[in-house]
Design an enzyme around this catalytic site. Structure first.
Site, short mmCIF file in Angstrom:
data_model
loop_
_atom_site.label_atom_id
_atom_site.label_comp_id
_atom_site.label_asym_id
_atom_site.label_seq_id
_atom_site.Cartn_x
_atom_site.Cartn_y
_atom_site.Cartn_z
N CYS A 22 0.83 -1.34 -0.04
CA CYS A 22 -0.04 0.12 -0.18
C CYS A 22 0.90 1.28 0.06
CB CYS A 22 -0.89 0.09 1.19
SG CYS A 22 -1.95 -1.46 1.34
C1 BEZ Z 1 0.45 -4.49 1.80
O1 BEZ Z 1 0.20 -3.48 1.66
O2 BEZ Z 1 1.79 -4.96 1.99
C2 BEZ Z 1 -0.36 -5.61 2.29
C3 BEZ Z 1 -1.75 -5.30 2.96
C4 BEZ Z 1 -2.48 -6.32 3.37
C5 BEZ Z 1 -2.08 -7.51 3.33
C6 BEZ Z 1 -0.95 -7.92 2.52
C7 BEZ Z 1 -0.03 -7.04 1.90
#
Ligand code: BEZ
Length: 209
Positions: A45
């Site tokens: 994210c």
């Molecule tokens: C991420 O943004 O890295 C992420 C968020 C939730 C679950 C897996 C990855």
């Protein structure tokens, strides 16, 4: 029921990093992108939001307003935005909607319980100036989206909306485009000049500048 192409994009009022947003009036006459991410302070994210911030001039030049969303609080969004600036080299420059009570997530069905019962997946909704949904995309939490692809789709959607043109597989801006089957040869000649009819139903013409 899932939101489908052509549906009216639901309106809502929510808190964001840019203050309270009433979605439709915030969009005004612009195109819009509403996209969700699973969670603040997570790696994929962080890269996505930095990428969207870097691409802001590209969205602006296409008259597109962008808003992100997750079920985190505004306070978390503000705290995390410092990390985005530090690690991605671009400060958050678009509203990040806080949806801790899931009002917007439920309206847009951004939570897919069989993937995760509490967090939003990576949804994208492209909304036209008529407030109708023009594109939906859903990615899992583990796959960061390609926002160059979203810009490419916007270019295609705007060619359709403005000129009645379609775009072939793997099209990118500047390449030849396709004349929609609903347009007659005579009408096509008048509107686009010369075109190349490979088949009566497969007609290419130069992309308008
Ligand atoms: C991420 O943004 O890295 C992420 C968020 C939730 C679950 C897996 C990855």
């Amino acid at each position: 029921m899932a939101i489908k192409l052509g549906d009216h994009a639901p309106d809502f009022t929510a808190e964001s990093t840019a203050g309270t947003i009433t979605f439709h009036s915030w969009l005004g006459d612009s195109w819009g992108i509403l996209f969700s991410h699973p969670k603040d302070y997570t790696p994929v994210c962080t890269t996505e939001l930095g990428t969207v911030a870097r691409l802001k001039p590209e969205f602006e030049s296409r008259n597109v307003k962008v808003a992100g969303l997750s079920v985190d609080s505004v306070e978390d969004h503000h705290g995390w935005s410092k990390d985005i600036e530090e690690t991605q080299g671009t400060a958050l420059n678009f509203p990040l909607i806080a949806d801790p009570d899931r009002t917007v997530s439920d309206l847009y069905e951004m939570i897919h319980p069989n993937a995760d019962n509490t967090l939003t997946v990576r949804s994208v909704f492209v909304i036209g100036p008529d407030k109708r949904v023009k594109l939906t995309l859903t990615y899992p939490a583990s796959t960061g989206r390609n926002f160059d692809e979203i810009l490419r789709v916007i270019d295609s959607l705007q060619l359709t909306a403005d000129k009645g043109l379609a775009t072939p597989a793997n099209w990118t801006a500047g390449k030849d485009v396709i004349i929609a089957p609903s347009i007659s040869d005579a009408d096509a000649r008048e509107r686009f000049g010369e075109f190349n009819a490979v088949k009566p139903y497969l007609r290419y013409t130069k992309a308008p500048s």
